[in-house]
Design an enzyme around this catalytic site. Sequence first.
Site, PDB file in Angstrom:
ATOM      1  N   LYS A   1      25.916  46.267 -33.329  1.00 17.70           N
ATOM      2  CA  LYS A   1      26.169  45.980 -31.910  1.00 17.70           C
ATOM      3  C   LYS A   1      25.043  45.127 -31.335  1.00 17.70           C
ATOM      4  O   LYS A   1      23.939  45.071 -31.903  1.00 17.70           O
ATOM      5  CB  LYS A   1      26.316  47.294 -31.141  1.00 17.70           C
ATOM      6  CG  LYS A   1      25.100  48.195 -31.223  1.00 17.70           C
ATOM      7  CD  LYS A   1      25.462  49.637 -30.895  1.00 17.70           C
ATOM      8  CE  LYS A   1      24.217  50.509 -30.889  1.00 17.70           C
ATOM      9  NZ  LYS A   1      24.541  51.930 -30.915  1.00 17.70           N
TER      10      LYS A   1
ATOM     11  N   TYR B   1       4.209  31.346 -10.038  1.00 19.14           N
ATOM     12  CA  TYR B   1       4.830  31.741  -8.768  1.00 19.14           C
ATOM     13  C   TYR B   1       4.018  32.823  -8.074  1.00 19.14           C
ATOM     14  O   TYR B   1       3.516  33.749  -8.724  1.00 19.14           O
ATOM     15  CB  TYR B   1       6.234  32.295  -9.011  1.00 19.14           C
ATOM     16  CG  TYR B   1       7.275  31.244  -9.290  1.00 19.14           C
ATOM     17  CD1 TYR B   1       7.578  30.271  -8.331  1.00 19.14           C
ATOM     18  CD2 TYR B   1       7.957  31.223 -10.494  1.00 19.14           C
ATOM     19  CE1 TYR B   1       8.544  29.314  -8.589  1.00 19.14           C
ATOM     20  CE2 TYR B   1       8.918  30.270 -10.759  1.00 19.14           C
ATOM     21  CZ  TYR B   1       9.208  29.316  -9.805  1.00 19.14           C
ATOM     22  OH  TYR B   1      10.154  28.368 -10.051  1.00 19.14           O
TER      23      TYR B   1
END
Length: 848
Positions: free
Chosen positions: A516, A742
């Site tokens: 998965k 930032y």
Amino acid sequence: MIYLDDLLQATGGRLQHGANATQFSGFAFDSRQLEPGQLFLAVKTATGDGHDYIGAALAKGAAGIVCEHCDTLPANNQRVTTIVVPDVQEALSDYAAHILRKYRPRVVGVTGSSGKTTAKEAIAAVLRSRYNVFKNYGSYNGRYGLPIALGKLEPTHQIAVLEMASDSFGEIARLASITQPEVGVVTTINRTHLSVLGTLNNIASEKGRLIEALPFNGAAILNADDPRVAGMVPRTQARIITFGLKRGADVRAADIKLTTEGMSFSLHYDGKKFKGFTPLLGRHQIYLALAAVAAGLVFDVPLETALDALGRLPRVPGRLNLLAGKNGALILDDTFNASPEATIAALDTLAELPGANKVAILGDMPDLGDIEKEAHRQIGHYAATRVQRLVTKGEAAQQIAAAALQHDSGLGQHAVHVTFTSDDAAAAVEDLLSPDTTILVKGGAGVRLEQVVERLLANPQQAKKQLVRQDAGWQKVRSIQPARPTWVEIDLEAIANNVRRLVDIVSPAKIMAILKADAYGHGMIKVARTALNNGVSWVGVATLGEAISLRKQGVDAPILVLSYMPAWQAHEAINYNVSATIFTHELARAFSQAAADLNKKAFVHVKVDTGMGRLGLLPHEVLPFLESLPQEWLKIEGLYTHFATADEADLSYAREQLRRFQALLAQLAQAGLRPPLVHAANTAAMLNLPESRFDMVRSGVGIYGLPPSDETPLPPGFRSALTFKSTVGQVKTLPPDSPIGYGATYRTKGVETIAIIPVGYADGFRRGPRTWGEVLVKGKRAPLVGRVSMDQSAINVTHIPNVRQGDEVVLIGQQGDEIITAEEVAANLGTINYEVVSELLARIPRIS
Ligand SMILES: *Cc1c(COP(=O)(O)O)cnc(C)c1O
């Protein structure tokens, strides 16, 4: 021998230090391959800077250095001859041009899309009967390799036979201007390097530059049967000699007969007929022998003498070279490289060789640009009619397998094997190794199929001598470039190894490989194939989409979808033969109805919740559920549960879950309703609770070589398979108090060196609430500074000398003596290793 005076004269270089050595036995650009007495060239390439390896070269005994600056020269090495030039690569070309002009050998240039090396060897063999001949060795044939090879040119050489390769426009013209060829040979034009050169006509235009460069008293030797080569005639002022199999060629072969010894043929020239033989194999190689005869004619070598030389020509490693395989099998080693045309020619050669069983192991063909898929499919169709078994290795080569399976030649699933590791490719033919079997091995350089041949050799000790790419440089090289300077490397050999360890541990229980989330970020299809090739019998996924993607890529093993699959997906699941997990009457009815609609049984596993508190019937509901199931359209393949705490130090709750499950099984057995496949264990339970293995274990992390938890490490012998890497994009030195990123949350404390790396939170390189913490550069830890952006981040490398653009950065994995594990990253982020690796997003290329 290379003399200092020649070098200085040719390059205008500056002698930096006392000239201790004034002559050198050859050039070396790879410090690992340097032999004492050679001159080390500090070359800058797209992937590295030779200046970083000057110390290593000196340690290996370099007698001198050619470099662009002395920054990295060890301080105590004042006595090594050091020549400083503005551009090492330029200097090398200048040297090559200078030395050819000084020694004046007559130059034969050989180019073409394939067959160059064999043609060069054949021409050199023919000319050697009369002359002292130089040839460039190995694949030192490009704008950079050829001048290096010319370091071995001696004044006594009368003729230089030089193979010239080009993978970009202008390269042949440049090589021709350095070497001033008198004779030019063009073997063939086919689809190699399409991604740069674009079209066959462009390739012909580029290779034909050799012919344009010839003087009027020179000779152009051209393949008459290749329209693009024959079409070069108007491009030269030199005399033309053509070769081929069709009538009209000046030097022509006919009546070709192929045996394991080689090929016999008749040679037609000037109205006369001669008998010829060459150990070369494959009709397309006859052309190369003919080119050699033609070159002989230019240099007045009598035809009989030329044919005699061809009769004794050794085969070239990796070019249709017939080798003794295990158990008497024959191996046709054509692993040097591959184009579609050459692969077809190799399959034809295989078909002509003896052996009741014909087998082909084919790898990715490189550099095909837009036609990649189609070209591989064509090969698949072609191979299907010529072999009894087909094995592919590599990503693009999967299309060969898919096309072969669709071909109506009757090659069934059992005859077609898709692999990604050399071990698996070799193992796929093991049962056929016998004197009745001939195995062609062919693929592009990047898939490294010589490693497969090595595993099939009767005498693997011969590998060094008989195979291509055996030198030290190739042992390390990464031949597949990722599509982005941030990538994940998956060690599929580690996956194979881990699966085999699991088989050792749980056998006779089966293994379901849990794939998965793109195989926990490792790449689902390659892991699936590798796991299935090494002993796994089931695969488990979370969603039907994952299951269908495996099916579409040809995986035919049983697949179980572990999560909730709603009723509306039932038709598709049944159509694709995917097993579903059911745990309610509604789901049972939906699958049963869908199966009836399709007139095809639905395969299901019943899930029991023994205490995990996730999907599943409660234990006391199971027996009535099974009794009430509509039997006609449902096939109950399995029954399973899942543990909540199997990875913890205190296993008491896991034991309680196990006890409940065992009690239920006893009840079902009594009622005669125990399904054939009972499974419960994940990796941790498999290790900690051997009684939980039942008929099958479902392993995820174990396959990837990651420990289930701190309390449950993997036993010895497992290896982690994933490395996460990026590259330094820019290095800058900033004054104190400079903000980074930032929010300007970080400010440099003093003068700091900051490196920017092209990886960010949109890659799974988490921004918050906590970050990765540290990465590795030059084998040292470098902290992240400032906020992580979507696609980039900053690291502080003030304490690490000489960090440069292009340097490798390791985010998970080892570099030098340092290692950052997924577990360490998980601790920094406040999560578990499972989440760290499965969050590495799809836009990060996976290579293996
Ligand atoms: C993911 C999963 C597994 C695999 O667990 P690992 O700890 O990775 O071995 C097994 N069973 C189920 C139901 C799962 O969802």
